[in-house]
Design an enzyme around this catalytic site. Structure first.
Site, PDB file in Angstrom:
ATOM      1  N   GLY A  12      46.384  36.084  42.603  1.00 11.32           N
ATOM      2  CA  GLY A  12      46.976  36.440  43.893  1.00 11.32           C
ATOM      3  C   GLY A  12      47.284  35.236  44.768  1.00 11.32           C
ATOM      4  O   GLY A  12      48.273  35.235  45.520  1.00 11.32           O
ATOM      5  N   ASN A  13      46.472  34.170  44.653  1.00 10.90           N
ATOM      6  CA  ASN A  13      46.680  32.986  45.502  1.00 10.90           C
ATOM      7  C   ASN A  13      47.974  32.264  45.167  1.00 10.90           C
ATOM      8  O   ASN A  13      48.472  31.471  45.962  1.00 10.90           O
ATOM      9  CB  ASN A  13      45.483  32.019  45.384  1.00 10.90           C
ATOM     10  CG  ASN A  13      45.343  31.413  43.996  1.00 10.90           C
ATOM     11  OD1 ASN A  13      45.425  32.111  42.991  1.00 10.90           O
ATOM     12  ND2 ASN A  13      45.136  30.128  43.936  1.00 10.90           N
ATOM     13  N   LYS A 130      40.244  52.406  40.930  1.00 11.87           N
ATOM     14  CA  LYS A 130      41.078  51.451  41.673  1.00 11.87           C
ATOM     15  C   LYS A 130      41.719  52.116  42.892  1.00 11.87           C
ATOM     16  O   LYS A 130      42.612  52.944  42.750  1.00 11.87           O
ATOM     17  CB  LYS A 130      42.213  50.964  40.761  1.00 11.87           C
ATOM     18  CG  LYS A 130      41.843  49.786  39.920  1.00 11.87           C
ATOM     19  CD  LYS A 130      42.270  48.505  40.597  1.00 11.87           C
ATOM     20  CE  LYS A 130      41.969  47.303  39.732  1.00 11.87           C
ATOM     21  NZ  LYS A 130      41.750  46.093  40.503  1.00 11.87           N
ATOM     22  N   LYS A 214      45.742  42.475  35.037  1.00 12.91           N
ATOM     23  CA  LYS A 214      46.744  41.500  34.601  1.00 12.91           C
ATOM     24  C   LYS A 214      46.158  40.441  33.660  1.00 12.91           C
ATOM     25  O   LYS A 214      46.869  39.911  32.805  1.00 12.91           O
ATOM     26  CB  LYS A 214      47.451  40.853  35.797  1.00 12.91           C
ATOM     27  CG  LYS A 214      46.593  39.935  36.663  1.00 12.91           C
ATOM     28  CD  LYS A 214      46.996  38.495  36.555  1.00 12.91           C
ATOM     29  CE  LYS A 214      46.167  37.555  37.385  1.00 12.91           C
ATOM     30  NZ  LYS A 214      44.854  37.876  37.877  1.00 12.91           N
ATOM     31  N   LYS A 276      38.569  38.208  33.753  1.00 12.17           N
ATOM     32  CA  LYS A 276      39.071  36.922  33.263  1.00 12.17           C
ATOM     33  C   LYS A 276      38.209  36.442  32.089  1.00 12.17           C
ATOM     34  O   LYS A 276      38.728  35.991  31.069  1.00 12.17           O
ATOM     35  CB  LYS A 276      39.056  35.864  34.381  1.00 12.17           C
ATOM     36  CG  LYS A 276      39.975  36.215  35.536  1.00 12.17           C
ATOM     37  CD  LYS A 276      39.959  35.126  36.606  1.00 12.17           C
ATOM     38  CE  LYS A 276      40.492  35.657  37.917  1.00 12.17           C
ATOM     39  NZ  LYS A 276      41.792  36.315  37.862  1.00 12.17           N
TER      40      LYS A 276
HETATM   41  P1  ADP Z   1      42.999  36.583  40.968  1.00 12.10           P
HETATM   42  O1  ADP Z   1      43.935  37.067  42.014  1.00 12.10           O
HETATM   43  O2  ADP Z   1      43.232  35.167  40.557  1.00 12.10           O
HETATM   44  O3  ADP Z   1      42.857  37.524  39.808  1.00 12.10           O
HETATM   45  P2  ADP Z   1      40.340  37.436  41.799  1.00 12.10           P
HETATM   46  O4  ADP Z   1      39.924  37.464  43.207  1.00 12.10           O
HETATM   47  O5  ADP Z   1      40.602  38.731  41.107  1.00 12.10           O
HETATM   48  O6  ADP Z   1      41.592  36.472  41.717  1.00 12.10           O
HETATM   49  O7  ADP Z   1      39.266  36.652  40.918  1.00 12.10           O
HETATM   50  C1  ADP Z   1      38.917  35.305  41.171  1.00 12.10           C
HETATM   51  C2  ADP Z   1      37.751  35.225  42.146  1.00 12.10           C
HETATM   52  O8  ADP Z   1      36.556  35.675  41.547  1.00 12.10           O
HETATM   53  C3  ADP Z   1      37.389  33.847  42.592  1.00 12.10           C
HETATM   54  O9  ADP Z   1      38.272  33.367  43.586  1.00 12.10           O
HETATM   55  C4  ADP Z   1      35.960  34.041  43.118  1.00 12.10           C
HETATM   56  O10 ADP Z   1      36.001  34.352  44.486  1.00 12.10           O
HETATM   57  C5  ADP Z   1      35.477  35.270  42.372  1.00 12.10           C
HETATM   58  N1  ADP Z   1      34.296  35.118  41.524  1.00 12.10           N
HETATM   59  C6  ADP Z   1      33.425  36.122  41.270  1.00 12.10           C
HETATM   60  N2  ADP Z   1      32.450  35.735  40.448  1.00 12.10           N
HETATM   61  C7  ADP Z   1      32.693  34.431  40.159  1.00 12.10           C
HETATM   62  C8  ADP Z   1      32.043  33.454  39.344  1.00 12.10           C
HETATM   63  N3  ADP Z   1      30.928  33.743  38.668  1.00 12.10           N
HETATM   64  N4  ADP Z   1      32.560  32.204  39.265  1.00 12.10           N
HETATM   65  C9  ADP Z   1      33.682  31.896  39.956  1.00 12.10           C
HETATM   66  N5  ADP Z   1      34.350  32.775  40.744  1.00 12.10           N
HETATM   67  C10 ADP Z   1      33.874  34.034  40.847  1.00 12.10           C
HETATM   68 MG    MG Z   2      42.063  39.493  39.861  1.00 16.82          MG
END
Ligand code: ADP
Ligand code: MG
Length: 315
Positions: A12-13, A130, A214, A276
């Site tokens: 999202g960023n 969701k 995604k 992820k």
């Molecule tokens: P994206 O839009 O890239 O899918 P998400 O918010 O869904 O982003 O997932 C990434 C986020 O997950 C990171 O920015 C962080 O805030 C969070 N996060 C949760 N658990 C962890 C972890 N163990 N290590 C790193 N980040 C984590």
């Molecule tokens: Mg995400």
């Protein structure tokens, strides 16, 4: 050229500044910056396909449609997903073209509206989780549940909201097209995880109201086109254990066994880091000689060179 094939999953960023306005203009300016990082990767000689998220965009398109319901019929959710692919894909496509041109790189870019097959019997459909779209009062929610068969749940004291399932992606319908384009063209595909469809008994496809993760869709694409690297780009530099705790530890690498151990210990938040890591595990299990990388968008080329990010390998 010819360093390898990469499927990039953009978080999202890469599309929106969470503190900035949610306008199309603001999105385009964030996307332009994102595309500088993506072209850095292309410039290194990798061939790429781009998968992106769409959560906030889908929410806004749906909200607009629901708000205008007395004037024009509400868009079905699969259609909203397809609209978001066009909207976001258009911005990425335009910005990538501009950045490539700036660097005198003559590589075409295209966006593919992409359908992804899910199983109607996926257990996710019996427990949708969701939240999507607007908040409603209890009475409105009950009327929508009766009238449109929506599943609606109370969302943390803020009102009632529609919830949809997040089923597992099984097949990318347009994967052959992606394969054919890959050698010559940067393809933006499976945006938002793809438009979820089910296969009907007569072989036709039918859109369903669901959200496909995604990162899992990017993984499936990477497997199906034989990518060398699954590169998941997000807002943090590395995957951490004890995330956000005093003893937080960022990981430069983990094996599948270690990642599975960390999952069992609850280190990765569901709906953010967990999918992820799951996608990374699935990719290297299917391709034990290949690697998945979870890294920051802003350190992507460093991550590919092993200087940043978390690399996940079979052992
Ligand atoms: P994206 O839009 O890239 O899918 P998400 O918010 O869904 O982003 O997932 C990434 C986020 O997950 C990171 O920015 C962080 O805030 C969070 N996060 C949760 N658990 C962890 C972890 N163990 N290590 C790193 N980040 C984590
Ligand atoms: Mg995400």
């Amino acid at each position: 050229m010819g360093k390898g094939k990469i499927v990039i999953a953009l978080g999202g960023n890469a599309l929106q500044d969470s503190k900035g306005p949610a306008t199309a203009e603001a999105q385009l300016s964030v996307v332009k910056r994102t595309c500088e990082y993506i072209v850095d990767i292309i410039e290194q000689g990798y061939e790429i396909a781009v998968v992106h998220g769409n959560g906030p965009q889908v929410g806004r398109i749906l909200l607009a449609s629901e708000t205008a319901k007395d004037v024009t019929p509400v868009m079905p959710f699969d259609v909203v997903g397809a609209m978001s692919q066009g909207y976001i894909g258009y911005h990425i496509q335009q910005a990538l073209r501009g950045e490539l041109k700036k660097r005198a790189m003559d590589i075409p870019v295209t966006t593919l509206v992409t359908q992804v097959v899910v199983d109607e019997k996926d257990s996710a459909f019996s427990n949708p989780t969701k939240p999507i779209g607007s908040f409603y009062s209890e009475e409105e929610a009950k009327a929508l549940m009766a009238e449109k068969n929506y599943v609606m749940k109370e969302d943390a004291g803020r009102g009632w909201r529609r919830v949809v399932a997040s089923p597992i992606p099984l097949e990318i319908v347009e994967v052959d097209t992606v394969r054919r384009l890959f050698d010559s063209t940067v393809v933006i595909t499976a945006g938002g995880g793809g438009v979820p469809v089910i296969e009907m008994p007569d072989g036709s496809l039918k859109g369903v109201a669901a959200v496909i993760d995604k990162d899992l869709a990017a993984e499936l694409l990477a497997e199906q086109i034989g990518a060398d690297v699954l590169l998941v780009l997000t807002a943090v530099d590395r995957v951490a254990i004890n995330y956000n705790k005093p003893d937080q530890k960022e990981l430069g690498a983990m094996t599948v066994a270690e990642a599975q151990q960390y999952i069992a210990e609850g280190h990765f938040a569901a709906g953010s880091m967990l999918p992820k890591v799951q996608a990374a595990i699935k990719f290297v299990k299917a391709n034990p000689e290949k690697k998945a990388i979870i890294a920051s968008l802003y350190s992507a080329t460093d991550a590919l060179a092993g200087r940043s990010g978390t690399v996940i390998t079979s052992r």
